[in-house]
Write a protein that holds these residues in place. Structure first.
Motif: not given
Ligand SMILES: Cc1cc2nc3c(=O)[nH]c(=O)nc-3n(C[C@H](O)[C@H](O)[C@H](O)COP(=O)(O)OP(=O)(O)OC[C@H]3O[C@@H](n4cnc5c(N)ncnc54)[C@H](O)[C@@H]3O)c2cc1C
Ligand code: SF4
Ligand code: SF4
Lengths: 462, 396
Positions: B290-295, B313-320, B362-374
């Motif tokens: 997948e193609k991801v981006t990090y907020h 972590l994202m660097e460690m994931i193959p094919d990402l 990107a098709s996936i957005l990564i972020t730790q904050c639930p408020s941002c996710r929502s």
């Protein structure tokens, strides 16, 4: 009776006109808090040159002072509305109209934040060198109005060297275009560069045409610790005399180094009387060549603390820390007076030598950090307590700094402009006849004196 | 809490440099300097300390129009704790009663239950159907429903033991994140303790300047957490992390006997991604095509590694494929519940964010904050998948 808020809301739109006391209070000073004296009567946020023209015409008709303002990051009180009136906040005029690779020029609105402009041109592999340390916030209009410089001045010069043309609203409201996108222009008086450095006293800059150069492909940071300030000054002049031209060559005195350590990985050594921060840029072989030259100059002069920073992130941390130095120092003292004197480059050691003497004579702390490579030092007078006595002493210290710089063939401002801060010294710096000339020019362009009154020269000369 | 007067020195530390103009999301929307930290500090001093200006509706509006995002503080060369000063100002202005009584009661109940669940969850779905906007979807089963308090042993050898503090948002809005945290820890040899009797971290009340309710929550949590016997307490939420690390101690009364305990607990807090990057993963990482981006969440200033860890972590994931957006650290506009009262402002901030996300492709957005996710998830102009970084380890 005029009702500024009502009238202007009718002429522009409501969203562009602020008259609540809280908003007015927020526009009373620039980066130097003690310049705040009067609040403006209205803050206007124009979005076009036509808006600006409308405001100016109205102000002219009603004899209301107008003070243009960029980010309010100035260090000379330039955007402070001493007589109240209208503050024109230019920051909503922030679009980058064009970056022309073929002609290596750019057209931007005056409220564009400098670092946004840097990013936009660097994306095209082009380079706009002026780099006042406040670049994350200051505006191109403010830079031009103050002829701002920065560390890269040593190799690339300052804002004035990159202005090709302006869109400008005159004090009668007419919009004019000076200069243009040609890199050469020899048509009559150079109005573009008269407006450059005019500190908002001749009208309002609304658009800027800038000259760009190719982006240097590589850079390298070198940090040099010097046991004595004298030695640092000697290194600076030897580097210059040897024909090595770093992109930046910054001088930081002992008192300041401790404040920077929390931002950098390998602490600066407190015993060193001064540090030099250098950046070299260009093609790789040229950088290597210059780095070797600098290394051997330092070695010959007996310097051992030379750090060549290979990691880009680490290098950035030194420069970030450098850009925070003035605010950090400020926060530890009750008052900080930043001077901006500039001396011929080969006189830099003499100026540095004079500062401890001024400190001893007045009993005040006098620090120095500055753009050593181009002779522009920011001696700062630091007050732990503010009272009549320390204020008087600080005036003496400033007098001495200015006298020393002038006696060395220097000038009172290298990049911050005169504003309120240095107006009392204007005549000393350029002489009576030139001050008169400035006033005549002002009178010719702004006969009613509505633009940014009270700046550059004092109303009663000191 | 620190009395308001004691913030005066902090306000005076402001050097007026204007650097906070570079990052304040509220200011960057309307570019009016009144909304930037430099002016906020001056106004708070003039109105609430020196009392040379009266309290007006405009002043209240200025104090209310702050996301408490801490971007100014992170930019500030002298670390002026702007958001704490704004909280103290709200406390002084409203004495914890900014909202009406019913709303306050409801909020307290939500905080006590760590989120909207059960009957309230149902109510919110009904409200949604009835056309009430800005209410997030509430899954029918909370994290608490799925995982009872207790100790959860890992697969294989025990490498470490942690307490898991699942905050309100994870408990009731994103229970699947909690589930993923539990599964990843289990697979990587980490024993997890879920304590009984936790409450909300307190940030909603702190934001309101309602420090009494906040200290009730804080005390309850500190009481529970100080009885656990691990060196590490993990959270998946950067705002809970910030609250425990930076706000809990300052929200208590100066002489509160809880302070010492609170400090001890606060020292143990880690965000799960940074914790895992430190201790290392033992389970083999599956490729993700997948193609991801990090907020980067705004509430990151409490830890040096909280924003590096997901990238590691994202660097460690193959094919990402990882694409950085232009301003990964720019706020999304949510600010907890701020967006509910400041719809237009928040939506303006959010649309800049979603525009940048879109630009990455990107098709996936990564972020730790639930408020941002929502909040980013609720914007109409994107159909992104949005998840916590740990989700990447369990994607099917
Ligand atoms: C921490 C710190 C570091 C700094 N470092 C440097 C440095 O390295 N080099 C340097 O040169 N300066 C430096 N400065 C000073 C300041 O940032 C510069 O003077 C800058 O050029 C001011 O830009 P501004 O947009 O903030 O203008 P303002 O401060 O708002 O205004 C400055 C002057 O320009 C006029 N003006 C603004 N916009 C317009 C316009 N559109 N038309 C006409 N007149 C206008 C105003 O009336 C005023 O006289 C620093 C300041 C700080 C706080
Ligand atoms: S906390 Fe955020 S919204 Fe509030 S002043 Fe600081 S940067 Fe602006
Ligand atoms: S960045 Fe910090 S010191 Fe500078 S003006 Fe803003 S709050 Fe004040």
């Amino acid at each position: 009776m005029i009702n500024l808020g009502k009238d202007l809301s009718r002429l522009l739109s409501k969203d562009k006109v602020k008259t609540d006391p809280e908003d007015l209070y927020s526009y009373a000073s620039d980066s130097i808090r003690y310049y705040a004296k009067n609040n403006p009567d209205a803050v206007i946020l124009p979005s076009s040159a036509e808006d600006v023209s409308t405001v100016i015409k109205y102000a002219n008709k009603n004899s209301i002072p107008v003070t243009p303002r960029g980010a309010g990051s100035g260090l000379a009180g330039g955007c402070v509305p001493v007589d109240g009136g209208i503050v024109l906040d230019m920051k909503r005029m922030n679009s980058i109209v064009e970056v022309n690779r073929g002609n290596m020029t750019a057209i931007t609105e005056a409220g564009t934040v400098l670092s946004n402009f840097h990013r936009a041109v660097e994306k095209e592999n082009l380079f706009y060198p002026p780099d006042p340390q406040s670049m994350s916030v200051c505006t191109l209009g403010g830079n031009i109005a103050t002829r701002a410089g920065g560390p890269r001045g040593v190799k690339y010069g300052t804002t004035g060297n990159y202005v090709l043309g302006l869109e400008f609203v005159l004090p009668d409201g007419e919009i004019i275009n000076t200069g243009g996108t040609c890199v050469k222009n020899s048509v009559g008086y150079d109005i573009t560069h008269l407006m450059t450095g005019s500190e908002g006293t001749l009208g309002v800059i609304t658009k800027v045409i800038s000259r760009l150069i190719p982006l240097p492909p590589c850079k390298k940071t070198i940090i040099v610790g010097c046991k004595t300030a004298e030695l640092a000054a000697q290194i600076v002049s030897t580097i210059t005399a040897n024909g090595a031209v770093p992109a930046m060559l910054e001088y930081i005195s002992q008192g300041a180094t401790g404040f920077l350590n929390s931002y950098i990985k390998t602490p600066l050594i407190s015993e060193m009387e001064a540090y030099l921060f250098l950046e070299l840029d260009g093609i790789e072989s040229q950088i290597e060549n210059e780095a070797n030259k600098i290394r051997s100059i330092c070695k010959d002069l007996g310097v051992s603390d030379i750090r060549v920073i290979e990691d880009a992130k680490e290098a950035k941390s030194y420069w970030d820390a450098r850009s925070k130095l003035q605010p950090i120092l400020q926060s530890f003292f009750k008052k900080l007076i930043v001077e901006d004197v500039t001396v011929p480059r080969d006189k830099f050691p003499e100026l540095i030598r004079a500062l401890p003497e001024i400190s001893a004579a007045t009993g005040l702390l006098v620090g120095a950090a500055g753009h050593a490579g181009d002779g522009n030092v920011h001696p700062s007078v630091l007050l732990g307590e503010v009272n009549d006595e320390t204020n008087k002493k600080s005036e003496e210290a400033v007098d001495m700094i200015i006298n020393e710089a002038i006696s060395l063939g220097g000038c009172i401002s290298g990049e911050h402009g005169i504003g309120l801060h240095k107006s009392a010294y204007l005549e000393k710096s350029i002489g009576k006849r030139q001050v008169e000339l400035l006033k005549q020019i002002k009178k010719a362009i702004d006969p009613d004196g509505i633009m940014n009154p009270g700046k550059i020269w004092t109303r009663e000369a000191k | 809490m620190r009395d308001f007067e004691s913030y005066k020195d902090f306000m005076e530390k402001c050097s007026h440099c204007s650097y906070c103009e570079a990052t304040c999301p509220v200011y960057l929307e309307d570019l009016l300097e009144t909304h930037v930290a430099r002016a906020r500090m001056e106004l708070i001093r003039a109105v609430l300390v020196d009392e040379e200006m009266p309290v007006t509706d405009r002043f209240k509006e200025i104090i209310d129009r702050c996301l408490l995002c801490t971007n100014c503080r992170q930019t500030c060369p002298v670390n002026v704790p702007v958001e704490e000063i704004v909280i103290a100002a709200r406390n002084k202005l409203y004495k914890g009663k900014r909202m009406g009584m019913i709303k306050r009661k409801l909020l307290k109940q939500i905080m006590e239950n760590r989120g909207i669940s059960g009957a309230m969850g149902k109510l919110s779905s009904i409200a949604k159907v009835a056309g009430v906007k800005n209410i997030p979807d509430i899954p029918s089963k909370s994290f608490d429903d799925q995982y009872e308090a207790g100790t959860y042993p890992p697969e294989g050898e025990v490498r470490a033991k942690v307490v898991y503090y699942a905050g309100c948002a994870t408990n009731t809005m994103f229970p699947e994140t909690g589930d993923i945290v539990m599964k990843v820890l289990k697979k990587n040899g980490i024993e997890v303790v879920i304590p009984e009797g936790l409450s909300c971290c307190g940030i909603p009340a702190i934001s309101e300047g309602d420090l009494n309710t906040a200290s009730e929550m804080i005390k309850r949590n500190i009481e529970v957490l100080s009885k656990t016997d691990t060196d590490i307490i993990i959270t998946d939420c950067t705002s809970c992390g910030m609250t425990f690390k930076e706000k809990v101690v300052n929200s208590l009364d100066v002489d509160d006997e809880f302070k010492e305990k609170a400090i001890a607990v606060s020292m143990k807090f880690r965000e799960i991604t940074e914790y895992l990057m430190d201790i290392g993963l033992t389970e083999k990482i599956k490729p993700v095509k997948e193609k991801v981006t990090y907020h980067v969440p705004c509430h990151r200033g409490w830890s040096e590694t909280v924003s590096d860890a997901p990238r590691k972590l994202m660097e460690m994931i193959p094919d990402l494929t990882v694409v950085e957006m232009e301003h990964p650290e720019k706020c999304c506009g949510a600010g907890g519940a701020f967006f509910m009262e400041n719809k237009e402002l928040s939506e303006g901030i959010r649309s800049k964010k979603t525009g940048e996300i879109k630009q990455t492709g990107a098709s996936i957005l990564i972020t730790q904050c639930p408020s941002c996710r929502s909040y980013i998830g609720n914007s109409s102009d994107n159909d992104l998948k949005i998840m916590h970084p740990l989700n990447l380890l369990l994607l099917k």
